[in-house]
Design a protein around this motif. Structure first.
Motif, PDB file in Angstrom:
ATOM      1  N   SER A  65       0.854  -1.192   0.000  1.00 27.91           N
ATOM      2  CA  SER A  65       0.000   0.000   0.000  1.00 27.91           C
ATOM      3  C   SER A  65       0.886   1.236   0.000  1.00 27.91           C
ATOM      4  CB  SER A  65      -0.973  -0.044   1.187  1.00 27.91           C
ATOM      5  OG  SER A  65      -0.293  -0.325   2.391  1.00 27.91           O
ATOM      6  N   GLY A  66       0.358   2.370   0.458  1.00 27.53           N
ATOM      7  CA  GLY A  66       1.142   3.599   0.445  1.00 27.53           C
ATOM      8  C   GLY A  66       1.290   4.170  -0.954  1.00 27.53           C
ATOM      9  N   ILE A  67       2.387   4.876  -1.186  1.00 27.87           N
ATOM     10  CA  ILE A  67       2.604   5.554  -2.474  1.00 27.87           C
ATOM     11  C   ILE A  67       2.708   4.552  -3.612  1.00 27.87           C
ATOM     12  CG2 ILE A  67       4.246   7.005  -3.756  1.00 27.87           C
ATOM     13  CD1 ILE A  67       4.847   8.404  -1.067  1.00 27.87           C
ATOM     14  N   MET A  68       3.303   3.395  -3.352  1.00 24.34           N
ATOM     15  CA  MET A  68       3.396   2.370  -4.397  1.00 24.34           C
ATOM     16  C   MET A  68       2.012   1.978  -4.896  1.00 24.34           C
ATOM     17  SD  MET A  68       5.665   0.626  -6.130  1.00 24.34           S
ATOM     18  CE  MET A  68       4.631   0.815  -7.568  1.00 24.34           C
ATOM     19  N   GLU A  69       1.066   1.841  -3.993  1.00 26.77           N
ATOM     20  CA  GLU A  69      -0.309   1.503  -4.391  1.00 26.77           C
ATOM     21  C   GLU A  69      -0.957   2.663  -5.143  1.00 26.77           C
ATOM     22  OE1 GLU A  69      -4.097  -0.819  -4.161  1.00 26.77           O
ATOM     23  OE2 GLU A  69      -1.983  -1.061  -4.671  1.00 26.77           O
ATOM     24  N   GLU A  70      -0.716   3.884  -4.708  1.00 26.96           N
ATOM     25  CA  GLU A  70      -1.238   5.040  -5.450  1.00 26.96           C
ATOM     26  C   GLU A  70      -0.780   5.010  -6.903  1.00 26.96           C
ATOM     27  OE1 GLU A  70      -0.927   9.024  -3.785  1.00 26.96           O
ATOM     28  OE2 GLU A  70      -0.370   8.121  -1.867  1.00 26.96           O
ATOM     29  N   LEU A  71       0.506   4.753  -7.098  1.00 24.01           N
ATOM     30  CA  LEU A  71       1.069   4.728  -8.449  1.00 24.01           C
ATOM     31  C   LEU A  71       0.461   3.599  -9.275  1.00 24.01           C
ATOM     32  CD1 LEU A  71       4.784   5.351  -7.455  1.00 24.01           C
ATOM     33  CD2 LEU A  71       3.368   6.930  -8.787  1.00 24.01           C
ATOM     34  N   ARG A  72       0.327   2.438  -8.678  1.00 24.09           N
ATOM     35  CA  ARG A  72      -0.247   1.308  -9.399  1.00 24.09           C
ATOM     36  C   ARG A  72      -1.700   1.565  -9.792  1.00 24.09           C
ATOM     37  NH1 ARG A  72       2.335  -3.522  -5.668  1.00 24.09           N
ATOM     38  NH2 ARG A  72       3.611  -4.512  -7.282  1.00 24.09           N
ATOM     39  N   LEU A  73      -2.490   2.099  -8.854  1.00 23.52           N
ATOM     40  CA  LEU A  73      -3.900   2.352  -9.142  1.00 23.52           C
ATOM     41  C   LEU A  73      -4.065   3.433 -10.194  1.00 23.52           C
ATOM     42  CD1 LEU A  73      -5.475   2.140  -5.568  1.00 23.52           C
ATOM     43  CD2 LEU A  73      -5.389   0.377  -7.338  1.00 23.52           C
ATOM     44  N   GLU A  74      -3.199   4.443 -10.155  1.00 17.97           N
ATOM     45  CA  GLU A  74      -3.259   5.491 -11.176  1.00 17.97           C
ATOM     46  C   GLU A  74      -2.892   4.929 -12.541  1.00 17.97           C
ATOM     47  OE1 GLU A  74      -4.291   9.247 -12.394  1.00 17.97           O
ATOM     48  OE2 GLU A  74      -4.414   8.423 -10.363  1.00 17.97           O
ATOM     49  N   ASN A  75      -1.890   4.059 -12.560  1.00 18.30           N
ATOM     50  CA  ASN A  75      -1.485   3.444 -13.822  1.00 18.30           C
ATOM     51  C   ASN A  75      -2.588   2.553 -14.378  1.00 18.30           C
ATOM     52  OD1 ASN A  75       0.647   2.689 -15.851  1.00 18.30           O
ATOM     53  ND2 ASN A  75       0.273   0.675 -14.951  1.00 18.30           N
ATOM     54  N   LEU A  76      -3.232   1.785 -13.511  1.00 20.52           N
ATOM     55  CA  LEU A  76      -4.340   0.943 -13.965  1.00 20.52           C
ATOM     56  C   LEU A  76      -5.454   1.792 -14.552  1.00 20.52           C
ATOM     57  CD1 LEU A  76      -5.737  -1.830 -14.113  1.00 20.52           C
ATOM     58  CD2 LEU A  76      -6.555  -1.436 -11.780  1.00 20.52           C
ATOM     59  N   TYR A  77      -5.745   2.927 -13.916  1.00 24.81           N
ATOM     60  CA  TYR A  77      -6.817   3.815 -14.371  1.00 24.81           C
ATOM     61  C   TYR A  77      -6.492   4.437 -15.722  1.00 24.81           C
ATOM     62  CZ  TYR A  77     -10.100   7.753 -14.207  1.00 24.81           C
ATOM     63  OH  TYR A  77     -11.081   8.661 -14.503  1.00 24.81           O
ATOM     64  N   ARG A  78      -5.253   4.910 -15.878  1.00 19.07           N
ATOM     65  CA  ARG A  78      -4.866   5.601 -17.116  1.00 19.07           C
ATOM     66  C   ARG A  78      -4.374   4.648 -18.206  1.00 19.07           C
ATOM     67  NH1 ARG A  78      -0.720  10.464 -15.745  1.00 19.07           N
ATOM     68  NH2 ARG A  78      -1.515  11.174 -13.738  1.00 19.07           N
ATOM     69  N   ASN A  79      -3.821   3.533 -17.771  1.00 15.52           N
ATOM     70  CA  ASN A  79      -2.997   2.740 -18.680  1.00 15.52           C
ATOM     71  C   ASN A  79      -3.269   1.246 -18.508  1.00 15.52           C
ATOM     72  OD1 ASN A  79      -0.843   1.997 -20.433  1.00 15.52           O
ATOM     73  ND2 ASN A  79       0.618   1.997 -18.742  1.00 15.52           N
ATOM     74  N   PRO A  80      -4.538   0.821 -18.633  1.00 10.54           N
ATOM     75  CA  PRO A  80      -4.828  -0.607 -18.465  1.00 10.54           C
ATOM     76  C   PRO A  80      -4.180  -1.473 -19.538  1.00 10.54           C
ATOM     77  CG  PRO A  80      -6.748   0.536 -19.334  1.00 10.54           C
ATOM     78  CD  PRO A  80      -5.744   1.602 -18.956  1.00 10.54           C
ATOM     79  N   GLN A  81      -3.743  -0.836 -20.630  1.00 11.01           N
ATOM     80  CA  GLN A  81      -3.071  -1.584 -21.694  1.00 11.01           C
ATOM     81  C   GLN A  81      -1.619  -1.892 -21.371  1.00 11.01           C
ATOM     82  OE1 GLN A  81      -4.211   1.543 -21.810  1.00 11.01           O
ATOM     83  NE2 GLN A  81      -3.083   2.840 -23.248  1.00 11.01           N
ATOM     84  N   GLY A  82      -1.081  -1.359 -20.267  1.00 12.66           N
ATOM     85  CA  GLY A  82       0.272  -1.692 -19.841  1.00 12.66           C
ATOM     86  C   GLY A  82       1.362  -1.079 -20.692  1.00 12.66           C
ATOM     87  N   ASN A  83       1.114   0.078 -21.295  1.00  7.04           N
ATOM     88  CA  ASN A  83       2.123   0.748 -22.116  1.00  7.04           C
ATOM     89  C   ASN A  83       3.237   1.297 -21.221  1.00  7.04           C
ATOM     90  OD1 ASN A  83       3.512   2.908 -23.538  1.00  7.04           O
ATOM     91  ND2 ASN A  83       1.915   2.774 -25.079  1.00  7.04           N
ATOM     92  N   PRO A  84       4.502   0.885 -21.440  1.00  9.53           N
ATOM     93  CA  PRO A  84       5.580   1.323 -20.541  1.00  9.53           C
ATOM     94  C   PRO A  84       5.835   2.820 -20.588  1.00  9.53           C
ATOM     95  CG  PRO A  84       6.486   0.138 -22.425  1.00  9.53           C
ATOM     96  CD  PRO A  84       5.005  -0.033 -22.483  1.00  9.53           C
ATOM     97  N   TYR A  85       5.552   3.458 -21.712  1.00  6.49           N
ATOM     98  CA  TYR A  85       5.763   4.910 -21.796  1.00  6.49           C
ATOM     99  C   TYR A  85       4.675   5.659 -21.021  1.00  6.49           C
ATOM    100  CZ  TYR A  85       9.153   3.695 -25.357  1.00  6.49           C
ATOM    101  OH  TYR A  85      10.223   3.148 -26.017  1.00  6.49           O
ATOM    102  N   LEU A  86       3.442   5.164 -21.072  1.00 11.07           N
ATOM    103  CA  LEU A  86       2.380   5.797 -20.297  1.00 11.07           C
ATOM    104  C   LEU A  86       2.584   5.562 -18.804  1.00 11.07           C
ATOM    105  CD1 LEU A  86      -0.788   5.147 -22.492  1.00 11.07           C
ATOM    106  CD2 LEU A  86       0.799   7.084 -22.495  1.00 11.07           C
ATOM    107  N   TRP A  87       3.136   4.399 -18.454  1.00 16.03           N
ATOM    108  CA  TRP A  87       3.493   4.158 -17.053  1.00 16.03           C
ATOM    109  C   TRP A  87       4.471   5.223 -16.563  1.00 16.03           C
ATOM    110  CZ3 TRP A  87       3.339   2.650 -12.277  1.00 16.03           C
ATOM    111  CH2 TRP A  87       4.489   2.398 -11.555  1.00 16.03           C
ATOM    112  N   GLU A  88       5.447   5.563 -17.393  1.00 19.98           N
ATOM    113  CA  GLU A  88       6.428   6.557 -16.967  1.00 19.98           C
ATOM    114  C   GLU A  88       5.808   7.942 -16.842  1.00 19.98           C
ATOM    115  OE1 GLU A  88      10.002   9.235 -17.072  1.00 19.98           O
ATOM    116  OE2 GLU A  88       8.397   9.134 -18.559  1.00 19.98           O
TER     117      GLU A  88
END
Length: 741
Positions: A65-88
C-alpha cells in the motif's frame, strides 16, 4: 543546490522517498542518471514491478500500500493496456506535481565530498545535454543508485558476492564465500509486421554460441493474449555477465547482452523451428536490467533466518514476501535450473536499521543495495518491496530534520513516531496499529446501515471432492463447528483437519488444531452437514483441510468475500522452480485459489465485518479482514461516526478496499477493468449541524484506495458518509476512517 534531502536515483524507492518527504514539507532534489524515471521499471528496462504478493503460495493481501499503491492504481486507471511509456508519465506526474521536489534527469552523480566526521557534505554530477555540473548540498542523502554509488564514493562499508554458510548460518548460502552475484537481463520485444521480415546475424553477435546453450535452456513460443507484446520477447533468464564485475565491466557485459539478444533472435528467425517469418524486432533496450552489485552495510544485516522465521523487529518499517529467488550462476549458459524460488510461509518485517549506512552518518539506503546478505537479497531485491522502504526513509528524513538528528538517532529515540507516521501514510508495519492521538475517530462510536453476515447459504453450483481442498475462514477467537452443504449417492464420510497459522499475517496450514471425520448420508439433495471444529486461535483464521472423497459433492456459490478463500492442492510440472523453504527440496504440489466459495455457516456465527473495524487500528488484512463490509445492495449504504462531543474537523482520511489480494503487474494485461471493482466509486460526506444533516463534500469516480479530504473546519458531533455505488462489486468495503482537526 541546497535542499533538505538529496535523493540520488530515480527508481521506485527514490521516487517514493522523494514524494513522501516532499509531502511532509521537505525540499527534495531527485537526481536520475537516465532520461526516464523508474529504474528497472522504466520504459528502457521494462521490468514488471513485483513485490511481496508475487510467486508465492499463501501471501494473501500482501500487495504493497502507500505511495506504491497510489502509483499502481493510477497506472491501472490511465494505462490498463500496460504501455511502458504511459506508465512513466504516471511517475513523472506524481513527481512533478510535488512543489517541493526539484527533478534532475540525465544527471550522473560521480563525486561525493565528505567531512572528517563521516558526513556527506555534498554530491556533484554533470547533466548530459545541458553541459552543466551541479553540486547538491543537504543534511541528508538517500542512495537509490542500485549500485550503491553514493555510499561507495563516500566510503561506506559494503559487500559484493555471496557469504558462506557459516557467517550467518544460512542453509541456502554456498559452503564458502565468493564474488558471484545475480546477473542482468536486457529487454527486447518483437511484433508481427504482417509481411516478410528477414534477419541477418550481425558480425559482432557471432561470438556467442546460443545453440549450445539450448541443450539446457528453452526459448518459448510467442505468448499471445496475456501481454501487450504478443510476439517473441525477452525472458528474465536471458542473463549474462558470469564472472565479471557488474560495475567495472558493465560495457563488456552490455556487449555480451547484445550478442545474446541477436543470437536468440537469429535462432528464432533462421532455425526453421518457429513460425516467425513475419516477425521483426520492435525494441531492444540500451541498458540492462541489473540485479545485484554492491550492498551497503547498515546497523543490521538482514539474513535468511530473519526472512524464513519472519522475525519480529521492533524497528520494522517495511516488509517483504517475494520468495528467496536465486538464479543460476552462469545465467543463460548454465546447466543448472534457471532459478530456485524458495517459497516463504508469508510476509516478513524489514527493520529500519537495514536502511541507513553504519558508517556514513547522514546516508539513507533504499534500493537493492540495502543492508542484507546475498541470500536475503534474493527476496528483498524486488521493486515494490524496495519502494516501501523508500517511502519509509522519506518519512524518516522528515523526522531527522524535525529533531535535527541523524538516521541512527531516529532508531534510538523516535522509532514509535516514525511507525505511526508510516501508518498514517498508508504503510503496513506488521504488528503495529494506529495509535495516533490526533485521530478523532479512534474514540468515536461507529455504526453502519448494514453488515455482511458471516455465512453464504445460497448454492449456485456444486463440485466433486475429487481432490484435496482447503477452506480458509476468518475466526475472531473460537469456532465450534462449520456447516457445509454436502451430497452423496452413497453412505460415506469425509476426513478433515483444522489448522491455524504461526503468524497473524500468514494463511497456510502450519499448526494442527483438530482432526475429524463426519458422516455424509446417502441423499439426492444437498443437506447441511456439521463439521465439529472445536478450536480457538489468536491468528485470526483457520485452514480447514478437506481430504479427497470423489463420492461427495459440495455446494458452492459464485461469490467473493474478503478474507475467505477456497483452494485446491495441485501438482506442479517437472519444470517447476518452486522449492520448499523448510526442506529446500523442489515442491511437487502447491495450494492454489479456485473460483467460488463453499456455502457455509458457523457456530458460533462470527462477527467479522462490522463497523467497529473502521477504527480498530488496522487499515488492511492482518489476522482478520479488518474492514466494514455491507450486505449486497444496489441501494445507498452509509457509515455514521458519532464523536464523544463536538469536534472541530478539517480532514478526513478514508481507506477503501482496492483488493490487495489481486496480483497486479503494471506492464501486463490480464484484467478487463481499469478500476478495481471493490473500490467505492461515488460518495457524499455529511455533517450534523444542530439537528440537520448538511452536505460537506461529494466525490465522484474514485479510483484510489486512500482518499484524503481537506475542507474548511466544521464544528460537529456526527459525520455520515453515504455511498452511492462501487466500481462493480456488490458490497461496499471500507477499512479505516480517520478524522483530524
Amino acid at each position: 543546490m541546497n535542499n533538505d534531502l538529496t535523493v540520488v536515483g530515480g527508481g521506485m524507492p527514490g521516487i517514493c522517498a522523494a514524494i513522501q518527504a516532499a509531502r511532509l514539507g521537505l525540499k527534495v532534489a531527485l537526481i536520475n542518471n537516465r532520461g526516464y524515471l523508474g529504474g528497472n521499471a522504466s520504459p528502457e528496462c521494462r521490468v514488471n514491478i513485483a513485490g511481496a504478493d508475487g510467486a508465492q503460495e499463501f501471501n494473501f493481501y500482501a500487495r504493497e500500500s502507500g505511495i506504491m499503491e497510489e502509483l499502481r492504481l493510477e497506472n491501472l486507471y490511465r494505462n490498463p493496456q500496460g504501455n511502458p511509456y504511459l506508465w512513466e508519465t504516471v511517475l513523472l506526474d506524481f513527481v512533478m506535481r510535488e512543489e517541493n521536489i526539484s527533478l534532475y534527469l540525465n544527471t550522473n552523480v560521480d563525486e561525493v565530498v565528505t567531512d572528517n566526521q563521516g558526513h556527506i557534505r555534498y554530491v556533484s554530477g554533470s547533466q548530459i545535454g545541458s553541459e552543466q555540473r551541479f553540486e547538491f548540498y543537504s543534511p541528508y542523502f538517500l542512495d537509490d543508485t542500485g549500485d550503491g554509488t553514493v555510499g561507495y564514493l563516500a566510503g561506506a562499508e559494503y559487500r559484493v558476492g555471496r557469504e558462506g554458510k557459516s557467517e550467518f548460518g544460512e542453509r541456502i548460502a554456498p559452503d564458502e564465500p565468493d564474488d558471484h552475484v545475480l546477473l542482468s537481463t536486457l529487454a527486447w520485444y518483437s511484433k508481427d509486421t504482417g509481411r516478410k521480415s528477414p534477419f541477418v546475424l550481425p558480425e559482432f553477435a557471432k561470438n556467442l554460441d546460443v545453440e549450445k546453450a539450448l541443450e539446457y535452456r528453452e526459448i518459448p513460443e510467442r505468448m499471445p493474449g496475456n501481454t501487450r507484446y504478443e510476439g517473441y520477447r525477452m525472458q528474465w533468464f536471458y542473463e549474462v555477465g558470469y564472472g565479471k564485475d557488474q560495475i567495472r565491466q558493465s560495457e563488456e557485459i552490455m556487449q555480451n547482452h547484445r550478442e545474446l539478444v541477436y543470437g536468440i533472435w537469429n535462432h528464432i528467425k533462421n532455425s526453421g523451428k518457429y513460425d516467425s517469418e513475419t516477425y521483426d524486432l520492435e525494441y531492444v533496450s540500451s541498458v540492462p536490467g541489473k540485479r545485484e552489485s554492491r550492498r551497503l552495510m547498515g546497523d543490521y544485516i538482514l539474513t535468511e533466518t530473519d526472512i524464513v522465521e519472519q522475525k519480529d523487529f521492533d524497528d520494522a518499517i517495511g516488509y517483504g514476501g517475494w520468495s528467496i529467488d536465486l538464479h543460476a550462476l552462469e545465467g543463460f549458459f548454465s546447466k543448472d535450473m534457471t532459478t530456485r524460488h524458495f517459497v516463504l510461509h508469508g510476509v516478513y518485517p524489514i527493520p529500519y536499521r537495514c536502511c541507513y549506512s553504519r558508517n556514513v552518518n547522514n546516508l539513507f539506503v533504499a534500493s537493492r543495495c540495502m543492508s542484507a546478505s546475498h541470500v536475503a537479497f534474493g527476496s528483498t531485491r524486488v521493486m515494490a518491496t524496495l519502494a516501501v522502504l523508500g517511502q519509509s526513509c522519506g518519512a524518516a528524513a522528515y523526522l531527522c530534520k524535525k529533531y535535527q538528528v541523524n538516521p541512527r538517532q531516529i532508531y534510538e529515540n523516535h522509532l514509535y513516531e516514525l511507525q505511526q507516521l508510516l501508518l498514517r501514510n498508508d504503510q503496513f508495519v506488521i504488528g503495529k496499529k494506529n495509535e495516533d492521538e490526533h485521530d478523532l475517530c479512534r474514540k468515536a462510536s461507529v455504526s453502519a446501515s448494514s453488515v455482511q453476515r458471516f455465512a453464504l447459504e445460497t448454492m449456485d453450483y456444486s463440485i466433486s471432492l475429487d481432490g484435496t481442498f482447503g477452506f480458509i475462514v476468518p475466526v475472531k477467537e473460537s469456532l465450534s463447528q462449520i456447516d457445509l452443504q454436502l451430497q452423496s449417492d452413497t453412505d460415506t464420510e469425509i476426513q478433515y483437519s483444522v489448522y491455524t497459522t504461526k503468524k497473524r499475517q500468514n494463511y497456510g496450514p502450519q499448526v494442527k488444531l483438530f482432526e475429524g471425520s463426519v458422516h455424509v448420508p446417502k441423499s439426492k439433495t444437498f443437506d447441511w452437514i456439521s463439521l465439529p471444529i472445536h478450536c480457538s486461535t489468536d491468528t485470526g483464521k483457520v485452514f480447514i483441510w478437506i481430504h479427497k472423497n470423489p463420492d461427495v459433492r459440495m455446494g458452492m456459490c459464485n461469490d467473493e468475500i474478503n478474507g475467505l478463500f477456497f483452494l485446491e492442492q495441485q501438482p506442479l510440472n517437472r519444470r517447476t522452480t518452486f522449492c520448499d523453504i523448510d526442506t529446500l527440496e523442489v515442491k511437487k504440489e502447491m495450494w492454489r485459489i479456485t473460483n467460488g466459495l463453499p456455502c457455509f455457516r458457523t457456530t458460533p456465527e462470527q462477527s467479522i465485518y462490522g463497523p467497529e473495524n473502521l477504527n480498530n487500528g488496522y487499515n488492511r488484512n492482518y489476522g482478520l479482514p479488518n474492514l466494514w463490509l455491507s450486505e449486497p445492495s444496489s441501494e445507498n449504504e452509509s457509515i455514521t461516526i458519532q464523536f464523544e462531543d463536538v469536534k472541530s474537523i478539517s480532514q478526513l482520511h478514508l481507506v477503501f478496499d482496492s483488493n490487495l489480494n489481486y496480483l497486479y503487474d503494471n506492464l501486463e494485461i490480464y484484467h478487463n477493468f481499469n478500476v478495481f471493482p471493490t473500490l467505492v466509486n461515488d460518495y457524499t460526506v455529511y455533517f450534523k449541524c444542530e439537528s440537520e444533516w448538511e452536505p460537506l463534500i461529494s466525490i465522484q469516480d474514485n479510483h484510489q484506495r486512500v482518499n484524503r479530504l481537506t475542507f474548511d473546519p466544521i464544528e460537529t458531533s456526527e459525520i455520515r458518509i453515504v455511498f452511492q455505488n462501487t466500481n462493480g462489486a456488490k458490497r461496499y468495503g471500507v477499512y479505516e476512517i480517520r478524522a483530524y482537526s
